[in-house]
Scaffold this active site. Sequence first.
Site, mmCIF file in Angstrom:
data_model
loop_
_atom_site.group_PDB
_atom_site.id
_atom_site.type_symbol
_atom_site.label_atom_id
_atom_site.label_comp_id
_atom_site.label_asym_id
_atom_site.label_seq_id
_atom_site.Cartn_x
_atom_site.Cartn_y
_atom_site.Cartn_z
ATOM 1 N N ASP A 156 0.834 -1.208 0.000
ATOM 2 C CA ASP A 156 0.000 0.000 0.000
ATOM 3 C C ASP A 156 0.872 1.262 0.000
ATOM 4 O O ASP A 156 2.100 1.164 0.135
ATOM 5 C CB ASP A 156 -0.935 -0.031 1.226
ATOM 6 C CG ASP A 156 -2.276 0.632 0.943
ATOM 7 O OD1 ASP A 156 -2.347 1.503 0.058
ATOM 8 O OD2 ASP A 156 -3.267 0.286 1.622
ATOM 9 N N GLU A 189 0.375 -0.214 -5.182
ATOM 10 C CA GLU A 189 -0.619 0.862 -5.243
ATOM 11 C C GLU A 189 0.049 2.173 -5.659
ATOM 12 O O GLU A 189 -0.470 3.256 -5.414
ATOM 13 C CB GLU A 189 -1.352 0.993 -3.902
ATOM 14 C CG GLU A 189 -2.039 -0.299 -3.501
ATOM 15 C CD GLU A 189 -3.303 -0.095 -2.675
ATOM 16 O OE1 GLU A 189 -3.979 0.929 -2.847
ATOM 17 O OE2 GLU A 189 -3.594 -0.984 -1.872
ATOM 18 N N TRP A 190 1.190 2.052 -6.255
ATOM 19 C CA TRP A 190 2.009 3.185 -6.665
ATOM 20 C C TRP A 190 1.230 4.204 -7.510
ATOM 21 O O TRP A 190 1.143 5.383 -7.120
ATOM 22 C CB TRP A 190 3.261 2.605 -7.315
ATOM 23 C CG TRP A 190 4.181 3.451 -8.096
ATOM 24 C CD1 TRP A 190 4.113 4.808 -8.320
ATOM 25 C CD2 TRP A 190 5.357 2.991 -8.777
ATOM 26 N NE1 TRP A 190 5.171 5.201 -9.091
ATOM 27 C CE2 TRP A 190 5.950 4.109 -9.383
ATOM 28 C CE3 TRP A 190 5.956 1.738 -8.916
ATOM 29 C CZ2 TRP A 190 7.119 4.011 -10.135
ATOM 30 C CZ3 TRP A 190 7.117 1.650 -9.661
ATOM 31 C CH2 TRP A 190 7.693 2.775 -10.265
ATOM 32 N N LEU A 192 -1.955 4.763 -7.897
ATOM 33 C CA LEU A 192 -3.070 5.364 -7.150
ATOM 34 C C LEU A 192 -2.599 6.570 -6.328
ATOM 35 O O LEU A 192 -3.250 7.608 -6.312
ATOM 36 C CB LEU A 192 -3.698 4.295 -6.237
ATOM 37 C CG LEU A 192 -4.628 4.785 -5.121
ATOM 38 C CD1 LEU A 192 -5.814 5.571 -5.681
ATOM 39 C CD2 LEU A 192 -5.136 3.604 -4.301
ATOM 40 N N TYR A 193 -1.460 6.432 -5.676
ATOM 41 C CA TYR A 193 -0.990 7.518 -4.814
ATOM 42 C C TYR A 193 -0.257 8.606 -5.600
ATOM 43 O O TYR A 193 0.011 9.677 -5.073
ATOM 44 C CB TYR A 193 -0.104 6.951 -3.691
ATOM 45 C CG TYR A 193 -0.933 6.202 -2.675
ATOM 46 C CD1 TYR A 193 -1.483 6.862 -1.577
ATOM 47 C CD2 TYR A 193 -1.219 4.851 -2.837
ATOM 48 C CE1 TYR A 193 -2.269 6.190 -0.655
ATOM 49 C CE2 TYR A 193 -2.013 4.165 -1.920
ATOM 50 C CZ TYR A 193 -2.530 4.835 -0.840
ATOM 51 O OH TYR A 193 -3.324 4.173 0.068
ATOM 52 N N ASP A 217 -10.365 2.740 -3.470
ATOM 53 C CA ASP A 217 -10.903 1.445 -3.031
ATOM 54 C C ASP A 217 -12.353 1.244 -3.483
ATOM 55 O O ASP A 217 -13.169 2.155 -3.407
ATOM 56 C CB ASP A 217 -10.898 1.361 -1.498
ATOM 57 C CG ASP A 217 -9.505 1.160 -0.934
ATOM 58 O OD1 ASP A 217 -8.523 1.202 -1.697
ATOM 59 O OD2 ASP A 217 -9.407 0.972 0.305
#
Length: 406
Positions: A156, A189-190, A192-193, A217
Amino acid sequence: MANVILCFLALICSVQSLDNGLALTPTMGWLHWERFMCNIDCDMDPQNCIREELFMQMADLMVEEKWKDAGYEFVCIDDCWSSHQRDAQGRLQADPKRFPSGIKKLADYIHSKGLKLGIYADVGTKTCAGYPGSLGHYKTDAKTFAEWGVDLLKFDGCYMPDWTLLAEGYVNMSKALNETGRKIVYSCEWPLYEWSHQEPNYKAIKGACNHWRNYGDIYDQWVSVKSILNWTANHQNILVPVAGPGGWNDPDMLIIGNFGLSHDQQQTQMALWAIMAAPLLMSNDLRNIPYKSKKLLQNRKIIAINQDRAGKQGYRIAEVNGFEVWERPLSRGGLAVAVINKQEIGGPRHFSISLATVTSCNPICKITQILPTYRKLGIQDVESKLIILVNPTGTTLLTIKPSKSD
Ligand SMILES: *[C@@H]1O[C@H](CO)[C@@H](O)[C@H](O)[C@H]1NC(C)=O
Ligand SMILES: *[C@@H]1O[C@H](CO)[C@@H](O)[C@H](O)[C@H]1NC(C)=O
Ligand SMILES: *[C@@H]1O[C@H](CO)[C@@H](O)[C@H](O)[C@H]1NC(C)=O
């Protein structure tokens, strides 16, 4: 140079994927987050709290109820499994009350069933739920996971002190996993952030990760599924070319079998996750799942589309009259087509597909309806018009395969 020439010949240059030999088709399994979240209250709710029994029960059922035979292989732990303290050697350790046997024993149990174990950690200083993060500990944590026999890591992106370090952190963990020598699927989750700051470098992401979350999510509502599809379609020019064997876009868990989706909407999620070549990670309660949802999740024909060897992600080709049409090229010149009725009022509506526009159908093709029910639609030719009926928020899923004229 050889690469340049090959790319030129192939016209489309595929992006190099992480070289660990894993996830050659999208990962399939079960992941605890959407259904069980960070429920750690084992006194009040022993049946549903995050503890070793939950994962052992799911593993038992994955074998007994034929999930494994259908292809679901990974039993994945999400956030809230660990202790709030690292051990004296600085290693992550499981919460001693909820995982008294430890993760290695759990991994052994999962492996004894012929399944694989996934675990969760975070690139930053803390996990999203506030447990110890891996920043500064990547090598130690990778080594710990490998020693335990972990087969997949979901990594995450919460609490990264400086977002410009995301890329470095994810790449460093990728290297650390590689250096353990154990084959571990790496779920990132690279992007996404990173999206809130800049367009992510998907070439770099694919070089380091086996799949990656792009968008927020999922939750147990139709509006959540819709917003994922909308976002994906709006970014498909970026996302689709990068997907392929070894590296996949991850639109998040399947919520089929829970509370929020009607059966038509469950069919839409299953069909579109197949079209999108998405990892199929169910988050539901396998101890208590409606029969129809189980049948849908285990539908071999849909799974075959998802797992198609060519590994080409599908895309939206049209929005017309409250319908969306998506297609996914399949191996051997086939095509999967999904038609969603987006109109949320009224009854089933007809949609007509002119086969003159479908290349797999030139000169003739074999059409099979997979959803909402299995139906052979026979051999058709370019002159044909196919008329289908689609429920509101539901999807008709078809495969169209070239046929020989003789
Ligand atoms: C580590 O990377 C090398 C080079 O890319 C690759 O050949 C090897 O299979 C990888 N090992 C693991 C365990 O992923
Ligand atoms: C990644 O590894 C490099 C080389 O060891 C190191 O200099 C850098 O600080 C690391 N970055 C992060 C975010 O861990
Ligand atoms: C779909 O995406 C577009 C562009 O990202 C956005 O403007 C729009 O509000 C979204 N629509 C829905 C229904 O989510």
